[in-house]
Design a protein around this motif. Sequence first.
Motif, mmCIF file in Angstrom:
data_model
loop_
_atom_site.group_PDB
_atom_site.id
_atom_site.type_symbol
_atom_site.label_atom_id
_atom_site.label_comp_id
_atom_site.label_asym_id
_atom_site.label_seq_id
_atom_site.Cartn_x
_atom_site.Cartn_y
_atom_site.Cartn_z
ATOM 1 N N SER A 76 0.861 -1.172 0.000
ATOM 2 C CA SER A 76 0.000 0.000 0.000
ATOM 3 C C SER A 76 0.902 1.228 0.000
ATOM 4 O O SER A 76 2.072 1.143 -0.371
ATOM 5 N N ASP A 77 0.385 2.372 0.440
ATOM 6 C CA ASP A 77 1.183 3.594 0.504
ATOM 7 C C ASP A 77 0.749 4.400 1.718
ATOM 8 O O ASP A 77 -0.430 4.353 2.123
ATOM 9 N N ILE A 78 1.685 5.157 2.298
ATOM 10 C CA ILE A 78 1.338 5.932 3.497
ATOM 11 C C ILE A 78 0.298 7.020 3.208
ATOM 12 O O ILE A 78 -0.411 7.460 4.103
ATOM 13 N N LEU A 79 0.182 7.441 1.941
ATOM 14 C CA LEU A 79 -0.761 8.507 1.594
ATOM 15 C C LEU A 79 -2.177 7.998 1.332
ATOM 16 O O LEU A 79 -3.102 8.797 1.153
ATOM 17 N N THR A 80 -2.356 6.687 1.315
ATOM 18 C CA THR A 80 -3.643 6.073 0.961
ATOM 19 C C THR A 80 -4.857 6.713 1.634
ATOM 20 O O THR A 80 -5.851 7.007 0.968
ATOM 21 N N PRO A 81 -4.848 6.961 2.957
ATOM 22 C CA PRO A 81 -6.074 7.490 3.584
ATOM 23 C C PRO A 81 -6.377 8.949 3.256
ATOM 24 O O PRO A 81 -7.483 9.422 3.520
ATOM 25 N N LEU A 82 -5.412 9.690 2.693
ATOM 26 C CA LEU A 82 -5.610 11.129 2.501
ATOM 27 C C LEU A 82 -6.589 11.468 1.390
ATOM 28 O O LEU A 82 -7.296 12.481 1.459
ATOM 29 N N GLU A 83 -6.649 10.645 0.360
ATOM 30 C CA GLU A 83 -7.547 10.934 -0.757
ATOM 31 C C GLU A 83 -9.018 10.969 -0.315
ATOM 32 O O GLU A 83 -9.720 11.953 -0.580
ATOM 33 N N PRO A 84 -9.506 9.934 0.392
ATOM 34 C CA PRO A 84 -10.900 10.002 0.858
ATOM 35 C C PRO A 84 -11.117 11.051 1.950
ATOM 36 O O PRO A 84 -12.261 11.368 2.288
ATOM 37 N N MET A 85 -10.018 11.620 2.478
ATOM 38 C CA MET A 85 -10.151 12.678 3.488
ATOM 39 C C MET A 85 -10.174 14.070 2.848
ATOM 40 O O MET A 85 -10.231 15.074 3.539
ATOM 41 N N GLY A 86 -10.109 14.099 1.510
ATOM 42 C CA GLY A 86 -10.278 15.378 0.816
ATOM 43 C C GLY A 86 -9.042 15.958 0.177
ATOM 44 O O GLY A 86 -9.079 17.075 -0.354
ATOM 45 N N PHE A 87 -7.908 15.218 0.209
ATOM 46 C CA PHE A 87 -6.667 15.733 -0.376
ATOM 47 C C PHE A 87 -6.184 14.800 -1.486
ATOM 48 O O PHE A 87 -5.621 13.744 -1.230
ATOM 49 N N ASN A 88 -6.434 15.236 -2.710
ATOM 50 C CA ASN A 88 -6.091 14.422 -3.869
ATOM 51 C C ASN A 88 -4.635 14.616 -4.276
ATOM 52 O O ASN A 88 -4.079 15.716 -4.159
ATOM 53 N N PHE A 89 -4.051 13.560 -4.757
ATOM 54 C CA PHE A 89 -2.660 13.591 -5.205
ATOM 55 C C PHE A 89 -2.512 12.612 -6.357
ATOM 56 O O PHE A 89 -3.354 11.743 -6.586
ATOM 57 N N GLU A 90 -1.430 12.762 -7.076
ATOM 58 C CA GLU A 90 -1.110 11.816 -8.142
ATOM 59 C C GLU A 90 0.373 11.492 -8.064
ATOM 60 O O GLU A 90 1.166 12.265 -7.522
ATOM 61 N N PHE A 91 0.730 10.312 -8.570
ATOM 62 C CA PHE A 91 2.130 9.901 -8.597
ATOM 63 C C PHE A 91 2.699 10.201 -9.983
ATOM 64 O O PHE A 91 2.172 9.722 -10.986
ATOM 65 N N ARG A 92 3.738 11.010 -10.019
ATOM 66 C CA ARG A 92 4.364 11.379 -11.281
ATOM 67 C C ARG A 92 5.741 10.725 -11.378
ATOM 68 O O ARG A 92 6.514 10.727 -10.415
ATOM 69 N N GLU A 93 6.011 10.158 -12.533
ATOM 70 C CA GLU A 93 7.278 9.462 -12.757
ATOM 71 C C GLU A 93 8.449 10.403 -12.506
ATOM 72 O O GLU A 93 8.504 11.508 -13.044
ATOM 73 N N GLY A 94 9.367 9.966 -11.660
ATOM 74 C CA GLY A 94 10.542 10.772 -11.355
ATOM 75 C C GLY A 94 10.317 11.829 -10.291
ATOM 76 O O GLY A 94 11.265 12.452 -9.813
#
Length: 348
Positions: A76-94
Amino acid sequence: MIKPKNDLLLRAIKKEPIERTPVWLMRQAGRYMPEYRELRKTAGDFKSFYKNVELSVKASVLPYKLLGVDATIIFSDILTPLEPMGFNFEFREGEGPVFLEPIKSPEDINKLRPLNVEDVKYVGEIIKGVNEELDRAIPTIGFCGAPFTLAAYMIEGRTSRDFKKAKAFMYDNPRDFKKLLDKLADSLIDYLSFQIESGADTVQIFDSWAGHLSPDDYKEFALPPVKKIIKKLKEIHPEIPIIHFTKGVAGFLDYMITSGADVYSVDWMIDLKVVKEKAFPKSAVQGNLDPIVLYASKDVIREKIINLLGKWEKDSGHVFNLGHGLMPDMEFEKVKYLVETVKKESVR
């Protein structure tokens, strides 16, 4: 819940008699494995990967099947719970994770919603899937990011060498920053409790960026929400051991070991003997090997392993691990050699 057949990790954590030192590795399911790269290719982007229960279970169990480690940590990832809490992010190569709308003002903290564990139900399914796939061969580790580390990402907007935006926000708005940490702690209690109820045998709290703080700032900001999480989890699940990892711990070990954790996971920038003197036998200790050792020859790897085991001597209470995670360009054969060597050289 059925106990794992190999309970070496759990016995070492309890400082019970062990026949050898247990070993698992942070980021043990990763791109250094060809089999992992194939799964990643199937999934597409990283977020789709860790949200796919079937693929995540396959990734989680690879280290046991290919390396023979004594515990599996869920993929999994440490950021997993943040998206449903209202903070969206994306993983960008590099670049790694990039937050689309980072926190810029104290008012932005109000955007943070409490976590509804139904929104991360797939994490629980991964834990159940791992336990089923391995037929409870070894313990399963759940995890979360610590409040300070998550807050640093949310304010900085991405990973950083110094987290200057996050720290400046903390210094200028200490009350609001503590409010953010407290809100994160409340949701992380629910998140880890959900993982335990789903079948995790132990959980680890990763404070990867607290090492950017001074000892005073660590004590004031990073430590209290971790203490809150641990205290509450122990009330809800007193039988489940908690691992507390902080990278860059040398300056504030004395503070860290007051968090109430059962295991303190440390990096390589502090002598294991010093950690043992301060933490043991009240708590167990995990880690301490510099991951970069794995770029050296097998002779050097063996020498470093023997040296580290010697520092702990024959007591129970040490879990062999790295001081941080495995890197994508490491050689699989050397990682496997490390696990095999720890098993061989740590026999009581």
